[in-house]
Scaffold this motif. Sequence first.
Motif, PDB file in Angstrom:
ATOM      1  N   LEU A 195       0.793  -1.234   0.000  1.00 26.32           N
ATOM      2  CA  LEU A 195       0.000   0.000   0.000  1.00 26.32           C
ATOM      3  C   LEU A 195       0.825   1.284   0.000  1.00 26.32           C
ATOM      4  O   LEU A 195       0.464   2.265  -0.652  1.00 26.32           O
ATOM      5  CB  LEU A 195      -0.926   0.017   1.228  1.00 26.32           C
ATOM      6  CG  LEU A 195      -2.031  -1.033   1.267  1.00 26.32           C
ATOM      7  CD1 LEU A 195      -2.921  -0.815   2.476  1.00 26.32           C
ATOM      8  CD2 LEU A 195      -2.876  -0.997  -0.005  1.00 26.32           C
ATOM      9  N   CYS A 196       1.930   1.287   0.739  1.00 32.68           N
ATOM     10  CA  CYS A 196       2.691   2.541   0.888  1.00 32.68           C
ATOM     11  C   CYS A 196       3.843   2.581  -0.102  1.00 32.68           C
ATOM     12  O   CYS A 196       5.005   2.743   0.252  1.00 32.68           O
ATOM     13  CB  CYS A 196       3.180   2.686   2.327  1.00 32.68           C
ATOM     14  SG  CYS A 196       3.662   4.375   2.721  1.00 32.68           S
ATOM     15  N   ARG A 197       3.507   2.451  -1.368  1.00 34.80           N
ATOM     16  CA  ARG A 197       4.525   2.394  -2.426  1.00 34.80           C
ATOM     17  C   ARG A 197       5.199   3.754  -2.621  1.00 34.80           C
ATOM     18  O   ARG A 197       4.659   4.774  -2.198  1.00 34.80           O
ATOM     19  CB  ARG A 197       3.851   1.984  -3.736  1.00 34.80           C
ATOM     20  CG  ARG A 197       3.346   0.571  -3.671  1.00 34.80           C
ATOM     21  CD  ARG A 197       2.708   0.195  -4.965  1.00 34.80           C
ATOM     22  NE  ARG A 197       2.295  -1.184  -4.917  1.00 34.80           N
ATOM     23  CZ  ARG A 197       1.770  -1.834  -5.945  1.00 34.80           C
ATOM     24  NH1 ARG A 197       1.591  -1.205  -7.084  1.00 34.80           N
ATOM     25  NH2 ARG A 197       1.417  -3.086  -5.824  1.00 34.80           N
ATOM     26  N   ARG A 202      -1.506   4.258  -1.192  1.00 30.91           N
ATOM     27  CA  ARG A 202      -2.962   4.028  -1.152  1.00 30.91           C
ATOM     28  C   ARG A 202      -3.502   4.332   0.252  1.00 30.91           C
ATOM     29  O   ARG A 202      -3.965   3.448   0.976  1.00 30.91           O
ATOM     30  CB  ARG A 202      -3.257   2.582  -1.541  1.00 30.91           C
ATOM     31  CG  ARG A 202      -2.666   2.142  -2.868  1.00 30.91           C
ATOM     32  CD  ARG A 202      -3.286   2.884  -4.058  1.00 30.91           C
ATOM     33  NE  ARG A 202      -4.729   2.779  -4.094  1.00 30.91           N
ATOM     34  CZ  ARG A 202      -5.404   1.765  -4.621  1.00 30.91           C
ATOM     35  NH1 ARG A 202      -4.749   0.768  -5.176  1.00 30.91           N
ATOM     36  NH2 ARG A 202      -6.717   1.752  -4.613  1.00 30.91           N
ATOM     37  N   CYS A 203      -3.422   5.592   0.634  1.00 31.73           N
ATOM     38  CA  CYS A 203      -3.815   5.989   1.992  1.00 31.73           C
ATOM     39  C   CYS A 203      -5.281   5.664   2.275  1.00 31.73           C
ATOM     40  O   CYS A 203      -5.653   5.376   3.409  1.00 31.73           O
ATOM     41  CB  CYS A 203      -3.570   7.475   2.207  1.00 31.73           C
ATOM     42  SG  CYS A 203      -1.849   7.946   1.956  1.00 31.73           S
ATOM     43  N   GLU A 204      -6.110   5.695   1.232  1.00 35.44           N
ATOM     44  CA  GLU A 204      -7.534   5.448   1.449  1.00 35.44           C
ATOM     45  C   GLU A 204      -7.801   4.006   1.877  1.00 35.44           C
ATOM     46  O   GLU A 204      -8.845   3.709   2.437  1.00 35.44           O
ATOM     47  CB  GLU A 204      -8.346   5.824   0.191  1.00 35.44           C
ATOM     48  CG  GLU A 204      -8.171   4.927  -1.022  1.00 35.44           C
ATOM     49  CD  GLU A 204      -6.869   5.142  -1.812  1.00 35.44           C
ATOM     50  OE1 GLU A 204      -6.006   5.905  -1.359  1.00 35.44           O
ATOM     51  OE2 GLU A 204      -6.732   4.512  -2.877  1.00 35.44           O
ATOM     52  N   LEU A 205      -6.852   3.097   1.620  1.00 35.83           N
ATOM     53  CA  LEU A 205      -7.017   1.701   2.015  1.00 35.83           C
ATOM     54  C   LEU A 205      -6.174   1.339   3.236  1.00 35.83           C
ATOM     55  O   LEU A 205      -6.199   0.203   3.705  1.00 35.83           O
ATOM     56  CB  LEU A 205      -6.590   0.775   0.854  1.00 35.83           C
ATOM     57  CG  LEU A 205      -7.328   0.925  -0.468  1.00 35.83           C
ATOM     58  CD1 LEU A 205      -6.703   0.003  -1.524  1.00 35.83           C
ATOM     59  CD2 LEU A 205      -8.806   0.585  -0.284  1.00 35.83           C
ATOM     60  N   CYS A 206      -5.394   2.295   3.728  1.00 33.92           N
ATOM     61  CA  CYS A 206      -4.366   1.975   4.729  1.00 33.92           C
ATOM     62  C   CYS A 206      -4.941   1.957   6.150  1.00 33.92           C
ATOM     63  O   CYS A 206      -5.597   2.909   6.569  1.00 33.92           O
ATOM     64  CB  CYS A 206      -3.248   3.021   4.635  1.00 33.92           C
ATOM     65  SG  CYS A 206      -1.942   2.721   5.833  1.00 33.92           S
ATOM     66  N   PRO A 207      -4.656   0.891   6.900  1.00 36.79           N
ATOM     67  CA  PRO A 207      -5.211   0.795   8.259  1.00 36.79           C
ATOM     68  C   PRO A 207      -4.522   1.697   9.284  1.00 36.79           C
ATOM     69  O   PRO A 207      -4.970   1.770  10.416  1.00 36.79           O
ATOM     70  CB  PRO A 207      -4.985  -0.687   8.614  1.00 36.79           C
ATOM     71  CG  PRO A 207      -3.795  -1.080   7.819  1.00 36.79           C
ATOM     72  CD  PRO A 207      -3.864  -0.286   6.537  1.00 36.79           C
ATOM     73  N   ILE A 211      -3.136   7.439  12.085  1.00 40.62           N
ATOM     74  CA  ILE A 211      -1.997   7.774  12.955  1.00 40.62           C
ATOM     75  C   ILE A 211      -0.781   8.213  12.128  1.00 40.62           C
ATOM     76  O   ILE A 211       0.315   8.359  12.642  1.00 40.62           O
ATOM     77  CB  ILE A 211      -1.610   6.590  13.884  1.00 40.62           C
ATOM     78  CG1 ILE A 211      -1.295   5.329  13.067  1.00 40.62           C
ATOM     79  CG2 ILE A 211      -2.691   6.330  14.903  1.00 40.62           C
ATOM     80  CD1 ILE A 211      -0.752   4.178  13.913  1.00 40.62           C
ATOM     81  N   CYS A 212      -0.987   8.378  10.821  1.00 37.38           N
ATOM     82  CA  CYS A 212       0.105   8.728   9.910  1.00 37.38           C
ATOM     83  C   CYS A 212      -0.035  10.193   9.487  1.00 37.38           C
ATOM     84  O   CYS A 212      -1.114  10.620   9.056  1.00 37.38           O
ATOM     85  CB  CYS A 212       0.031   7.810   8.688  1.00 37.38           C
ATOM     86  SG  CYS A 212       1.107   8.325   7.346  1.00 37.38           S
ATOM     87  N   ALA A 213       1.056  10.964   9.598  1.00 37.87           N
ATOM     88  CA  ALA A 213       0.997  12.393   9.265  1.00 37.87           C
ATOM     89  C   ALA A 213       0.577  12.597   7.808  1.00 37.87           C
ATOM     90  O   ALA A 213      -0.190  13.514   7.492  1.00 37.87           O
ATOM     91  CB  ALA A 213       2.352  13.037   9.522  1.00 37.87           C
TER      92      ALA A 213
END
Length: 236
Positions: A195-197, A202-207, A211-213
Amino acid sequence: MKQRALSFPWTELLDRLSILYGRGDWRVPYLREHAENPFQVLIGTILSQRTKDANTDRASLALFAEYPDAAGLAKAPLADLERLIRATGFYRMKARNIRACARAILREHGGIVPRSMEELLALPGVGPKTANCVLVFGYAEPAIPVDTHVHRISNRLGVLRTRTPEQTEARLREILPREYWIPLNPLLVQHGQNLCRPRNPRCELCPVADICATGLARARGERPPRPEDRRPLPAM
Ligand code: SF4
């Protein structure tokens, strides 16, 4: 910077990524029972420099089928090594480095890969990332291997602001409690491959977006933080 780093919910981050990637409980010291062959971790990590994982895997399989240990590799003809690892790119330089490395291990360490950072860094072709990989994956010792995934995601999370993987490692050593050192790399690398390529995370899918800036900034329609920003890191 310190305020967010200290208050960052590391447990939450590792719990959620472990669940997402089905890796079980990161608190269980699985690496201690499943530590890999330190010599093959060392050589495999040198081969992995500036190439894709698939190329490293293919070359490692072929190489270790013929030269599984330092004694064998130290005597290997260079042309044979170049043929076996060609898929990884920079194969001439890598062939010289891995053979020199095997010879140094044989000559100076009795054929056993050393397990101190200082001795590992003295081996030909071994930098901080490779040495950290040997400590974590070969010896299950707490260390923080920082590759491009760990460097990029740590900056995106907003726990630090650094320009190079070396700076990231130094900073993580200061702010990351030791209990998180071993599980951090495998989970962030897997996240970076999925997801974090590097481009278009893909922030919209990220769990862990809450908590991520970067995830928080994108959700608000704001510009994500960048390493070159001079603004202080946000407090959580
Ligand atoms: S929210 Fe986006 S930037 Fe943050 S870790 Fe997830 S994918 Fe990466």
